[in-house]
Design an enzyme around this catalytic site. Structure first.
Site, mmCIF file in Angstrom:
data_model
loop_
_atom_site.group_PDB
_atom_site.id
_atom_site.type_symbol
_atom_site.label_atom_id
_atom_site.label_comp_id
_atom_site.label_asym_id
_atom_site.label_seq_id
_atom_site.Cartn_x
_atom_site.Cartn_y
_atom_site.Cartn_z
ATOM 1 N N SER A 149 39.170 40.651 34.193
ATOM 2 C CA SER A 149 39.129 41.212 35.541
ATOM 3 C C SER A 149 38.419 40.252 36.489
ATOM 4 O O SER A 149 38.879 39.138 36.713
ATOM 5 C CB SER A 149 38.469 42.592 35.505
ATOM 6 O OG SER A 149 38.553 43.234 36.760
ATOM 7 N N HIS B 23 42.495 48.177 39.034
ATOM 8 C CA HIS B 23 43.689 47.722 38.319
ATOM 9 C C HIS B 23 44.784 48.796 38.293
ATOM 10 O O HIS B 23 45.409 49.052 37.261
ATOM 11 C CB HIS B 23 43.327 47.262 36.905
ATOM 12 C CG HIS B 23 42.426 46.065 36.896
ATOM 13 N ND1 HIS B 23 42.854 44.817 37.260
ATOM 14 C CD2 HIS B 23 41.106 45.948 36.620
ATOM 15 C CE1 HIS B 23 41.845 43.973 37.190
ATOM 16 N NE2 HIS B 23 40.770 44.637 36.817
#
Length: 314
Positions: free
Chosen positions: A90, A201
């Site tokens: 991430s 996400h």
């Protein structure tokens, strides 16, 4: 020995991270100093003392952790440790981008600061959350998420494929509420709501992705000096693909399990986590017991990593 570096993402931060290496290594101090000159908030105070309790707020977490990860990376480089691939989880992917040479530290820090701002805004205008699904394989989770989204009329999607039997989903509160019952009935061992500020996400972050994309023409993307594995594709990517994936990465899931398996297929046998805590190290150990897993975040762990890597190379 074929070494890949892993950079952790949001959730690994803690007060005091990076301070020891900042005091010991001039290259690490330089990274914090550069960040302090650029940011409109006191990064050293947030990382080392955090008297105003900002470190766990997305707006500050991302810049603080990105800078800390990179400062640790510079200390590792100063000790002569080199890698043949980089992978971030991430936010950590931004460290991989900087380490690969596709963009400079300052260029990536600018993107990270904007990303944090836009994601925090998005979390407020498009509220949602995340939950961990334990004891169910990723393919089944993907399938059930699609069913739930269609049934509820509200999106829920796979946000992180961490390792076998550990998948994180993200979506609206309504969709997650239905998902909890759905997954338990479908055989999940546990469904654990996570303490996060938004549905990261997922498509609920779309506006953040679009806003961040508008800043990309200002940057010059160079060819990578170290191959980088993408969260979006779980494969090595070119500098142009890095550019394309920066906005996509905000709304697409992190394919960490697949990325590690891909690197193992490419012959990588040593993984060094560069950043606070051991989150990624623990995941890699669950993915494969045939590789060496190391982690560095302070002087003692750096010393141990250097000794082990040099010992093998010698």
């Amino acid at each position: 020995m074929k070494v890949a570096l892993l950079f952790p993402g949001q959730g690994a931060q803690y007060v005091g991270m990076g301070k020891e290496l900042y005091q010991y290594y001039s290259v690490t101090k330089q990274i914090y100093d550069e960040a302090a000159c650029f940011l409109d908030w006191d990064i050293k105070e947030v990382c080392f003392k955090d008297q105003n309790e900002l470190i766990h707020q997305t707006r500050y977490t991302q810049g603080a952790l990105f800078t800390t990860n990179y400062g640790i990376y510079e200390a590792l480089k100063a000790e002569g440790i080199k890698a043949e691939a980089v992978l971030g989880f991430s936010l950590g992917e931004y460290n991989a981008i900087a380490a690969s040479g596709v963009l400079s530290f300052k260029e990536v820090l600018k993107l990270v600061d904007l990303r944090a701002t836009y994601m925090e805004e998005c979390a407020k205008t498009k509220p949602g959350g995340m939950s961990a699904i334990i004891g169910m394989d990723a393919e089944k989770v993907y399938s059930l998420c699609q069913q739930i989204s269609e049934q509820v009329g509200s999106p829920v999607t796979v946000a992180n494929d961490n390792c076998e039997g550990q998948v994180t989903i993200a979506g609206t509160s309504k969709a997650l509420e239905v998902a909890h019952t759905f997954f338990k009935e479908a055989g999940a061992k546990r469904v654990v709501p996570l303490k996060v500020s938004g549905a990261f996400h997922s498509q609920l972050m779309l506006q953040a992705a679009k806003k961040l994309e508008t800043h990309l023409p200002e940057l010059t993307f160079k060819e990578s000096e170290i191959p980088i594995v993408s969260n979006v594709t779980a494969r090595f990517i070119s500098s142009e693909e890095v550019r394309e994936n920066i906005p996509l990465q905000i709304v697409k899931g992190v394919r960490f399990r697949e990325s590690i398996l891909y690197l193992i297929e490419q012959g990588f046998d040593t993984f060094i986590e560069v950043g606070p805590k051991c989150t990624l190290s623990n995941l890699v150990k669950k993915i494969s017991n045939k590789v060496t897993v190391l982690q560095v975040e302070d002087l003692e762990s750096l010393k141990q990593v250097v000794q082990k890597v040099r010992g093998v190379l010698c």
